[in-house]
Scaffold this active site. Structure first.
Site, PDB file in Angstrom:
ATOM      1  N   ASN A  10       0.951  -1.167   0.082  1.00 34.28           N
ATOM      2  CA  ASN A  10       0.038  -0.068  -0.075  1.00 34.28           C
ATOM      3  C   ASN A  10       1.092   1.189   0.110  1.00 34.28           C
ATOM      4  O   ASN A  10       1.929   1.208   0.470  1.00 34.28           O
ATOM      5  CB  ASN A  10      -0.900  -0.004   1.287  1.00 34.28           C
ATOM      6  N   CYS A  50      -4.050   0.470  -2.572  1.00 33.99           N
ATOM      7  CA  CYS A  50      -4.072  -0.830  -1.427  1.00 33.99           C
ATOM      8  C   CYS A  50      -2.752  -1.615  -2.149  1.00 33.99           C
ATOM      9  O   CYS A  50      -2.468  -1.678  -3.414  1.00 33.99           O
ATOM     10  CB  CYS A  50      -5.257  -1.618  -1.650  1.00 33.99           C
ATOM     11  N   GLU A  59      -2.822  -4.654  -2.879  1.00 31.06           N
ATOM     12  CA  GLU A  59      -3.502  -5.626  -3.962  1.00 31.06           C
ATOM     13  C   GLU A  59      -3.466  -4.963  -5.418  1.00 31.06           C
ATOM     14  O   GLU A  59      -3.035  -5.547  -6.698  1.00 31.06           O
ATOM     15  CB  GLU A  59      -4.973  -6.009  -3.625  1.00 31.06           C
ATOM     16  N   CYS A  81     -10.289  -5.355   0.500  1.00 35.53           N
ATOM     17  CA  CYS A  81     -11.527  -4.291   0.506  1.00 35.53           C
ATOM     18  C   CYS A  81     -12.455  -4.485  -0.595  1.00 35.53           C
ATOM     19  O   CYS A  81     -11.852  -5.209  -1.499  1.00 35.53           O
ATOM     20  CB  CYS A  81     -10.852  -2.971   0.814  1.00 35.53           C
TER      21      CYS A  81
END
Ligand code: THU
Length: 134
Positions: free
Chosen positions: A43, A54, A56, A86
C-alpha cells in the site's frame, strides 16, 4: 502449498516497503498469474487520503504491466489476525480472476487462511454486464 509459501515470502518482503505515514498499517500482496509468474505490491498512502492505493492494486498493476491477465492466487499479509481485500480490491481481483481463483489471508507469523474469491463476493458487477465489452 509451495506456491502459497512463495506468495507469503514475496508479500512479506514487499510489505516492508509499504508507504504508510498516515495509517501506519502496512499491507503486502503477492499474486500468481496465469503464466505462472509472481508479482507483488504494497500500500502507498497519500496526504490526500483517497489517492492512496492498496497493496492488491499495486500487485495487479505490476501484473498488467507485464502483460498478464489472469490471477490464479493472491495472498495478502498484514499485522492483524485476518486481512481480507477491501471491496474495491475484490472488484479489481474479479477483473482478472474466475471461480477457481484463491485469496489467501496471512498474518505475520505465517498463519494462512484460504478463501475462494467467489465466496468472498458471490454477486458482482462484471464485463458481461456491459453491452459492448470484449
Ligand atoms: N489496505 C490495503 O492495502 N489493502 C486492503 O485490502 C485493505 C486496506 C491499506 C489501505 C491503507 O493504506 C491501509 O491499508 C489502511 O486502510
Amino acid at each position: 502449498m509451495e506456491n502459497t509459501q512463495k506468495l507469503f515470502e514475496l508479500a512479506c518482503s514487499c510489505r516492508l516497503n509499504a508507504y504508510t505515514p498516515y495509517s501506519h498499517f502496512k499491507v503486502g500482496a503477492a499474486l500468481l498469474s496465469g503464466n505462472h509468474k509472481f508479482f507483488c505490491g504494497c500500500n502507498v498512502e497519500n496526504a490526500s487520503y483517497p489517492c492512496g492505493t492498496c497493496a492488491e492494486a499495486g500487485a495487479i498493476s505490476a501484473m498488467a504491466a507485464a502483460g498478464e491477465t489472469k490471477i490464479l492466487e493472491i495472498l495478502i499479509v498484514a499485522d492483524t489476525p485476518q486481512i481480507l481485500p477491501c471491496g474495491n480490491c475484490l472488484q479489481k481481483i474479479l477483473e482478472f480472476g474466475d471461480d477457481n481463483t484463491l485469496v489467501h489471508s496471512a498474518d505475520l507469523n505465517g498463519s494462512i487462511k484460504t478463501f475462494r474469491l467467489y465466496d468472498l463476493i458471490p454477486h458482482f458487477f462484471k464485463a458481461g454486464d456491459i453491452k459492448n465489452a470484449d
